[in-house]
Design an enzyme around this catalytic site. Structure first.
Site: not given
Ligand code: IDP
Ligand code: MG
Length: 139
Positions: A9, A49, A112, A115, A126
């Protein structure tokens, strides 16, 4: 053999740790079968997403994900989907253990570093969104 989609990312791209993240995947013994460095189109992010489209953080997530190109890759290996999720660490980088990719390179819950496909269904979706069959190397 199982395949998973990994995106490095924009936060990790900006910090210059693309190589370090790829090295971790190589050291696990996984095989890279497709890769491209590209700025994600907005409509692709809407599909990627889709499950987050109503969340308050979605506009911000979209802006973040298009802020630089991402390194999009398809990796192959035994049980790779769950194994990459494990070495990623949890979504919130602040809660991720040191030694995990998010624990070492991520900043917070949004930025983070990486992905990784959550399960086989997501991996297939995907893969289809990101790669044409001719972009995938068949060993
Ligand atoms: P994951 O990437 O660990 O599977 P997901 O819940 O699928 O997590 O969320 C997708 C992406 O959306 C996350 O990797 C992160 O970049 C973003 N994201 C998820 N929850 C939050 C939040 O509460 N605030 C801001 N960004 C979020
Ligand atoms: Mg996810």
């Amino acid at each position: 053999m199982e395949r998973t989609v990994v995106l490095i990312k924009p936060d990790a791209v900006k910090r210059g740790v693309i190589g370090e993240i790829i090295t971790r995947l190589e050291k696990e013994g996984f095989t890279l079968v497709a890769a491209k460095f590209m700025r994600l189109p907005e409509d692709l992010i809407d599909q990627w997403y889709y499950h987050h489209r109503e969340k308050p953080f979605f506009p911000d997530l979209k802006a973040f994900m298009t802020s630089t190109p991402v390194m999009a890759m398809l990796w192959e290996g035994k049980d790779i989907i769950s194994r990459v999720r494990a070495i990623c660490g949890p979504t919130d980088s602040k809660k991720a253990a040191k030694g995990t990719i998010r624990g070492d390179f991520g900043i917070d819950v949004q930025m983070n570093a990486i992905h990784a496909s959550e399960n086989a269904g997501a991996a297939k979706q995907e893969l289809d969104l990101m790669f044409h069959p001719h972009e995938i190397y068949e060993y």
